[in-house]
Design an enzyme around this catalytic site. Sequence first.
Site, mmCIF file in Angstrom:
data_model
loop_
_atom_site.group_PDB
_atom_site.id
_atom_site.type_symbol
_atom_site.label_atom_id
_atom_site.label_comp_id
_atom_site.label_asym_id
_atom_site.label_seq_id
_atom_site.Cartn_x
_atom_site.Cartn_y
_atom_site.Cartn_z
ATOM 1 N N ARG A 77 4.958 -30.297 -15.947
ATOM 2 C CA ARG A 77 5.468 -30.361 -17.208
ATOM 3 C C ARG A 77 6.923 -29.939 -17.180
ATOM 4 N NH1 ARG A 77 1.686 -32.538 -18.744
ATOM 5 N NH2 ARG A 77 -0.070 -31.786 -20.242
ATOM 6 N N HIS B 181 6.835 -39.924 -18.837
ATOM 7 C CA HIS B 181 5.876 -39.428 -18.895
ATOM 8 C C HIS B 181 4.484 -40.367 -18.976
ATOM 9 C CE1 HIS B 181 3.461 -35.456 -20.183
ATOM 10 N NE2 HIS B 181 2.471 -36.076 -19.466
HETATM 11 P P1 NAP Z 1 -5.940 -28.365 -11.703
HETATM 12 O O1 NAP Z 1 -7.037 -29.084 -11.024
HETATM 13 O O2 NAP Z 1 -6.313 -27.167 -12.623
HETATM 14 O O3 NAP Z 1 -4.845 -27.695 -10.401
HETATM 15 C C1 NAP Z 1 -3.871 -26.803 -10.563
HETATM 16 C C2 NAP Z 1 -3.553 -26.257 -9.554
HETATM 17 O O4 NAP Z 1 -2.512 -25.451 -9.806
HETATM 18 C C3 NAP Z 1 -4.608 -25.292 -8.652
HETATM 19 O O5 NAP Z 1 -4.412 -25.744 -7.555
HETATM 20 C C4 NAP Z 1 -4.257 -24.043 -9.087
HETATM 21 O O6 NAP Z 1 -4.602 -23.083 -8.060
HETATM 22 C C5 NAP Z 1 -2.584 -24.130 -9.213
HETATM 23 N N1 NAP Z 1 -2.142 -22.739 -9.740
HETATM 24 C C6 NAP Z 1 -2.204 -22.848 -11.069
HETATM 25 N N2 NAP Z 1 -1.683 -21.492 -11.370
HETATM 26 C C7 NAP Z 1 -0.968 -21.358 -10.296
HETATM 27 C C8 NAP Z 1 -0.191 -20.153 -9.954
HETATM 28 N N3 NAP Z 1 0.041 -19.265 -10.821
HETATM 29 N N4 NAP Z 1 0.117 -19.965 -8.695
HETATM 30 C C9 NAP Z 1 -0.024 -20.634 -7.789
HETATM 31 N N5 NAP Z 1 -1.157 -21.833 -7.901
HETATM 32 C C10 NAP Z 1 -1.510 -22.072 -9.227
HETATM 33 O O7 NAP Z 1 -4.995 -29.112 -12.450
HETATM 34 P P2 NAP Z 1 -4.726 -30.959 -12.265
HETATM 35 O O8 NAP Z 1 -5.710 -31.513 -12.868
HETATM 36 O O9 NAP Z 1 -4.335 -30.902 -10.792
HETATM 37 O O10 NAP Z 1 -3.598 -30.983 -13.202
HETATM 38 C C11 NAP Z 1 -2.051 -30.465 -12.758
HETATM 39 C C12 NAP Z 1 -1.154 -30.484 -13.927
HETATM 40 O O11 NAP Z 1 -0.465 -31.968 -14.022
HETATM 41 C C13 NAP Z 1 -1.851 -30.430 -15.355
HETATM 42 O O12 NAP Z 1 -1.812 -29.110 -15.893
HETATM 43 C C14 NAP Z 1 -0.681 -31.318 -16.290
HETATM 44 O O13 NAP Z 1 0.299 -30.528 -16.709
HETATM 45 C C15 NAP Z 1 -0.042 -32.216 -15.153
HETATM 46 N N6 NAP Z 1 -0.258 -33.481 -15.525
HETATM 47 C C16 NAP Z 1 0.766 -34.488 -15.863
HETATM 48 C C17 NAP Z 1 0.403 -35.819 -15.871
HETATM 49 C C18 NAP Z 1 1.616 -36.700 -16.129
HETATM 50 O O14 NAP Z 1 1.353 -38.149 -16.545
HETATM 51 N N7 NAP Z 1 2.845 -36.424 -15.846
HETATM 52 C C19 NAP Z 1 -0.623 -36.346 -15.973
HETATM 53 C C20 NAP Z 1 -1.772 -35.666 -15.813
HETATM 54 C C21 NAP Z 1 -1.688 -33.991 -15.748
HETATM 55 P P3 NAP Z 1 -6.164 -22.790 -7.932
HETATM 56 O O15 NAP Z 1 -6.580 -23.993 -7.197
HETATM 57 O O16 NAP Z 1 -6.279 -21.597 -7.217
HETATM 58 O O17 NAP Z 1 -6.882 -22.529 -9.128
#
Ligand code: NAP
Length: 309
Positions: free
Chosen positions: A224, A272
């Site tokens: 983001r 995006h």
């Molecule tokens: P996810 O499976 O929830 O993974 C999030 C990761 O971030 C987990 O490893 C989590 O740790 C870690 N995390 C969260 N808060 C943290 C903190 N305070 N300190 C350290 N680590 C932290 O999410 P995802 O499905 O991979 O997606 C990630 C993000 O990508 C989404 O939230 C979205 O904003 C973005 N996204 C972008 C696009 C695009 O087209 N650009 C598309 C899809 C998603 P834990 O494993 O310990 O919980």
Amino acid sequence: MAFLFLSKSDKVHIWKEELTRLVPDLDFRIWPDAGDPEDIDFALIWLPPEGELERYPNLKVACSLGAGVDHLMKPGMVPDHVPIVRLVDPQMSRQMREWILYAVLRLHREMPVFEAQQRDGIWKSHPNPETAETTIGILGIGELGALAGKALAALDFKVMGWSRSPKEIEGIDCRHGADGLDAVLENSNIIVCLLPLTEETRGILDAKAFARMPRGASVVNAARGAHIVDEDLIAALDTGQLAFAMMDVFHTEPLPSDHPFWSHPKVTITPHVASLTPPASSAPQIAENVRRMRAGEPLLNVVERSRGY
Ligand code: NAP
């Protein structure tokens, strides 16, 4: 019982076709023609108008049309008693893996330098960086970060990952907590941000973080826009502390036409598109959550509101 599609997506008819094929008795309604608000029990949403979901007294599930849910965490977006579920889709993860691989390889092989040379008609070689001596630090090793990290490790990069909780992922040197973040920043030649946007991660890539990175490191952001402090990034690029930045996401989207990223020679932007929600592959998990809601079974991919993702 009725299903409400509440998004301005131009793919609404594809969603309707996919979902009614999987759930033939689905009463699929398209906002703003929701009909009797009391009928709605499942809503598939992207950016609903604030307070809109309060209108549906029998709403039981709010499903985000994407993997991120930061925009739904604001008070008034989804009533507190309604669980939020998100999409976790292998096709989305593969799209993200591809974009991250492209971004990392582009920066690793200094393509912006060669593109600038081409514009100026300059034929000049530079030593190729040693892949096995290059560390890619992935902030957020969840669904998307872990898949991208494993692919980078398979290309012989050293990969470090940072998460909230401790993790063990083959090929990735996993760190967590504040000390873990410092270690990842200090050792990474390229930092990739794939964190969810929460109060803890907002502005995490700021002047302090850039100063911790080795001089000449680069940044990739596909999470983001608000993870990055834009002015700090531009300052770090201008002083040479950072070499390049590749970004898919921005504080304001579309990126305003007068934003300095548009013309900065060390910045590459995409609008995006790193990973777009594919209706055909995402519909089955939504249909499964409709079935689970009806059967009173635990839902898939429920967001933990207290941690913000
Ligand atoms: P996810 O499976 O929830 O993974 C999030 C990761 O971030 C987990 O490893 C989590 O740790 C870690 N995390 C969260 N808060 C943290 C903190 N305070 N300190 C350290 N680590 C932290 O999410 P995802 O499905 O991979 O997606 C990630 C993000 O990508 C989404 O939230 C979205 O904003 C973005 N996204 C972008 C696009 C695009 O087209 N650009 C598309 C899809 C998603 P834990 O494993 O310990 O919980």
